[in-house]
Design a protein around this motif. Structure first.
Motif, mmCIF file in Angstrom:
data_model
loop_
_atom_site.group_PDB
_atom_site.id
_atom_site.type_symbol
_atom_site.label_atom_id
_atom_site.label_comp_id
_atom_site.label_asym_id
_atom_site.label_seq_id
_atom_site.Cartn_x
_atom_site.Cartn_y
_atom_site.Cartn_z
ATOM 1 N N THR A 1 34.088 58.505 52.363
ATOM 2 C CA THR A 1 32.734 58.206 51.885
ATOM 3 C C THR A 1 31.707 58.741 52.878
ATOM 4 N N LYS A 2 31.490 60.028 52.800
ATOM 5 C CA LYS A 2 30.544 60.805 53.603
ATOM 6 C C LYS A 2 30.923 60.842 55.080
ATOM 7 N N ASP A 3 30.469 59.884 55.878
ATOM 8 C CA ASP A 3 30.722 59.922 57.314
ATOM 9 C C ASP A 3 31.592 58.769 57.783
ATOM 10 N N ARG A 4 32.334 58.180 56.840
ATOM 11 C CA ARG A 4 33.202 57.055 57.175
ATOM 12 C C ARG A 4 34.287 56.911 56.107
ATOM 13 N N ILE A 5 35.115 55.889 56.270
ATOM 14 C CA ILE A 5 36.169 55.574 55.310
ATOM 15 C C ILE A 5 35.857 54.221 54.680
ATOM 16 N N THR A 6 36.067 54.123 53.370
ATOM 17 C CA THR A 6 35.937 52.840 52.684
ATOM 18 C C THR A 6 37.281 52.480 52.061
ATOM 19 N N PHE A 7 37.706 51.239 52.277
ATOM 20 C CA PHE A 7 38.966 50.742 51.722
ATOM 21 C C PHE A 7 38.691 49.918 50.477
ATOM 22 N N TYR A 8 39.474 50.191 49.424
ATOM 23 C CA TYR A 8 39.414 49.435 48.175
ATOM 24 C C TYR A 8 40.805 48.901 47.862
ATOM 25 N N SER A 9 40.879 47.806 47.105
ATOM 26 C CA SER A 9 42.169 47.253 46.683
ATOM 27 C C SER A 9 42.184 47.049 45.173
ATOM 28 N N SER A 10 43.407 47.014 44.611
ATOM 29 C CA SER A 10 43.559 46.849 43.168
ATOM 30 C C SER A 10 44.924 46.257 42.856
ATOM 31 N N PRO A 11 45.002 45.400 41.822
ATOM 32 C CA PRO A 11 46.308 44.898 41.395
ATOM 33 C C PRO A 11 47.009 45.835 40.421
ATOM 34 N N ASP A 12 46.248 46.785 39.819
ATOM 35 C CA ASP A 12 46.792 47.530 38.685
ATOM 36 C C ASP A 12 46.393 49.014 38.637
ATOM 37 N N LEU A 13 45.781 49.531 39.688
ATOM 38 C CA LEU A 13 45.316 50.918 39.771
ATOM 39 C C LEU A 13 44.135 51.221 38.855
ATOM 40 N N LYS A 14 43.632 50.184 38.177
ATOM 41 C CA LYS A 14 42.530 50.381 37.229
ATOM 42 C C LYS A 14 41.237 49.702 37.666
ATOM 43 N N SER A 15 41.342 48.498 38.196
ATOM 44 C CA SER A 15 40.167 47.771 38.673
ATOM 45 C C SER A 15 40.212 47.684 40.190
ATOM 46 N N TRP A 16 39.122 48.100 40.848
ATOM 47 C CA TRP A 16 39.110 48.239 42.303
ATOM 48 C C TRP A 16 38.015 47.390 42.942
ATOM 49 N N THR A 17 38.352 46.779 44.082
ATOM 50 C CA THR A 17 37.434 45.935 44.837
ATOM 51 C C THR A 17 37.245 46.493 46.240
ATOM 52 N N ARG A 18 36.003 46.646 46.654
ATOM 53 C CA ARG A 18 35.725 47.142 47.999
ATOM 54 C C ARG A 18 36.127 46.096 49.039
ATOM 55 N N GLU A 19 36.856 46.547 50.070
ATOM 56 C CA GLU A 19 37.318 45.642 51.123
ATOM 57 C C GLU A 19 36.524 45.792 52.421
ATOM 58 N N SER A 20 36.375 47.016 52.932
ATOM 59 C CA SER A 20 35.678 47.212 54.209
ATOM 60 C C SER A 20 35.401 48.686 54.432
ATOM 61 N N ASP A 21 34.618 48.975 55.483
ATOM 62 C CA ASP A 21 34.349 50.338 55.922
ATOM 63 C C ASP A 21 34.883 50.530 57.339
ATOM 64 N N PHE A 22 35.150 51.778 57.677
ATOM 65 C CA PHE A 22 35.546 52.111 59.047
ATOM 66 C C PHE A 22 34.998 53.485 59.414
ATOM 67 N N GLY A 23 34.552 53.619 60.662
ATOM 68 C CA GLY A 23 34.276 54.942 61.195
ATOM 69 C C GLY A 23 32.844 55.300 61.449
ATOM 70 N N ALA A 24 31.894 54.415 61.162
ATOM 71 C CA ALA A 24 30.490 54.759 61.403
ATOM 72 C C ALA A 24 30.246 55.122 62.857
ATOM 73 N N ASN A 25 30.976 54.469 63.775
ATOM 74 C CA ASN A 25 30.772 54.689 65.204
ATOM 75 C C ASN A 25 32.030 55.147 65.916
ATOM 76 N N GLU A 26 33.019 55.606 65.164
ATOM 77 C CA GLU A 26 34.283 56.060 65.746
ATOM 78 C C GLU A 26 34.570 57.497 65.359
ATOM 79 N N GLY A 27 35.291 58.192 66.233
ATOM 80 C CA GLY A 27 35.789 59.522 65.918
ATOM 81 C C GLY A 27 34.751 60.614 65.961
ATOM 82 N N GLY A 28 35.169 61.805 65.538
ATOM 83 C CA GLY A 28 34.281 62.952 65.493
ATOM 84 C C GLY A 28 33.407 62.920 64.257
#
Length: 500
Positions: free
Chosen positions: A189-216
């Protein structure tokens, strides 16, 4: 005196054997890396192992050898070495082009398409909305196959994940998270990673972001991956993030983070920015799904700096060889290692060996064996860590040099004299990579095809991948050391071409 163990696995000639299929007579056509028969290829997609077959999908434009409206091309293999090109799997549609993504085996039929269905999760890229600058031109969709990947049906409810307004919102890598019985999506997601979860590969829920201040952050984050590796009695989670530009030797590259993942949040264990590959030609590298405890990685063997200009015809681009991933602790840091898969050993043929060979200035290995194919493997142990270089050369005066510099404690690949370099101003340069290992030996493996080299130093702690384009075949091979080294147990092995 330190000891160096060197293993070199080389393919130095262009299709000189009558046993090689006619389709490989084109200049620069690789002999044991996958390339499409014609036209454009970039990122590997949807890599999955299912019913004894490795499926490799890839970004593909079937109408030209430059980037265009993306499809999913498809090739299969039983051994990660010999690939059979299949019909195109996914075509663009009213929702857009088919950008990168992943594939899973739905063993528990969570999506309702059928037990053990193959499900592809990919980005729909809408060029119309992109021009309108809505910020919502990329969404996530799914398709499924009930016949082992031969045919695919797109889900009628696509897209399954709408864009919240992020211009670069793509490349979903999905895996099953057993502790919480759910699917996890790792999304760029542009300059970071966003994690989503799903029970069925069809409906997805946002869990968290990572990387705004980490890495290159020299470029957009793309093509992520997330998986655990067992190390020293516990699971260490590996998060791969490809970035373009911003690599350690310019252009496209892959970085990685190590840490913990609890089904919601990724927590890194180090602030150090680590790189999968210090060369310039391993991008969008991700792992195969459904391979058990084995983590097998492949990347796109090119760079966005010059990918559309490389002098190949009628195709553009190849994939790296498949690589097994592991972890190694050096001091207080843990590093990801990658090494050629053992399946490549199946190409080994006859050869010869020698003991205690003195290398002073130059050892010429050209013509030591009757090898009409030009594919061979060279292994040797050198007793001291003086500077050394492995030189690929030809009658045209081209040279590609791979070596180790003791003063800087760096490995390098120099393609400044490697042949055709004028198609892009930054192509013909020397690339360097640090040495991380502190032991008294330096294991080194070099794999070279017609137009590429892949260097694995210290059993994969330092990796470099570079492509090159010699004017004539690189039919000469030398080992050089100005101060001199003693080579023990030199072994030359003829390598048979892969069957395509």
């Amino acid at each position: 005196m330190k000891k160096i163990i060197v293993s070199v696995f080389l393919a130095l000639a262009y299709m000189t054997s009558p046993a090689i299929a006619q389709e490989f007579t084109e200049k620069y056509r690789p002999q044991f890396h996958f390339t499409p028969k014609a036209n454009w290829m970039n990122d590997p997609n949807g890599m999955v192992y299912h019913n004894g077959i490795y499926h490799l999908f890839y970004q593909y434009y079937p109408n030209d050898k430059i980037w265009g409206p993306m499809h999913w091309g498809h090739t299969t293999s039983k051994d990660l070495v010999s690939w059979t090109e299949q019909p195109i799997a996914l075509y663009p549609d009213t929702l857009g082009y088919i950008f990168s993504g992943s594939a899973v085996v739905d063993k528990n039929n969570t999506a309702g398409f059928g037990k053990d269905a193959l499900v592809a999760i990919f980005t729909h890229h809408d060029p119309v909305q992109e021009k309108q600058k809505t910020g919502k031109h990329e969404t996530q969709s799914i398709a499924y196959s009930l016949d082992d990947g031969k045919t695919w049906t797109k889900y009628k409810g696509n897209p399954v994940l709408q864009n919240p307004g992020i211009s670069d919102f793509r490349d979903p890598k999905v895996r099953w998270f057993e502790p919480q019985k759910k699917w996890m999506m790792t999304l760029a997601t542009k300059d970071r990673i966003t994690f989503y979860s799903s029970p069925d590969l069809k409906s997805w829920t946002r869990e968290s972001d990572f990387g705004a201040n980490e890495g290159g952050h020299g470029g957009v984050w793309e093509c992520p991956d997330l998986f655990p590796i067992r190390h020293e009695g516990k699971d260490v989670w590996v998060l791969i993030v490809n970035i373009n530009p911003g690599g350690p030797n310019k252009g496209s590259a892959g970085q990685y983070f190590l840490g913990d993942f609890d089904g919601k949040t990724f927590t890194p264990n180090s602030k150090e920015t680590k790189w999968l590959d210090f060369g310039t030609d391993n991008y969008a590298a991700v792992t195969f799904a459904n391979t058990g405890d084995r983590n097998i990685l492949m990347g796109w063997m090119s760079n966005w700096q010059y990918a559309n200009q490389v002098p190949t015809d009628p195709w553009r681009s190849a994939n790296t060889i498949a690589r097994d991933l592991g972890l190694k602790t050096v001091g207080k840091e843990i590093y990801l290692t990658s090494f050629p898969v053992k399946e490549l050993d199946g190409l080994n043929g006859s050869g010869f060996s020698q003991k205690n060979v003195k290398v002073k200035n130059q050892l010429d290995l050209t013509g030591r064996a009757n090898n009409k194919t030009g594919l061979f493997r060279l292994d040797f142990n050198a007793k001291n860590t003086a500077d050394f270089a492995i030189v690929l050369a030809n009658e045209s005066g081209n040279e590609l040099t791979v070596g180790y510099d003791k003063a800087t404690n760096q490995f390098y690949i120099d393609r400044s004299k490697s042949g055709k370099i004028d198609f892009e101003k930054g192509f013909g340069e020397k690339h360097i990579a640090p040495r991380f290992a502190t032991g008294t030996t330096i294991p080194l493996t070099l794999i070279a095809d017609v137009a590429s080299v892949e260097l694995f130093a210290d059993n994969g702690l330092t990796v470099m991948t570079d492509i090159f384009f010699p004017e004539t075949p690189m039919s000469k091979l030398y080992i050089k050391s100005a101060s001199g080294i003693t080579v023990e147990n030199l072994k030359y092995t003829v390598v048979k071409p892969s069957v395509r």
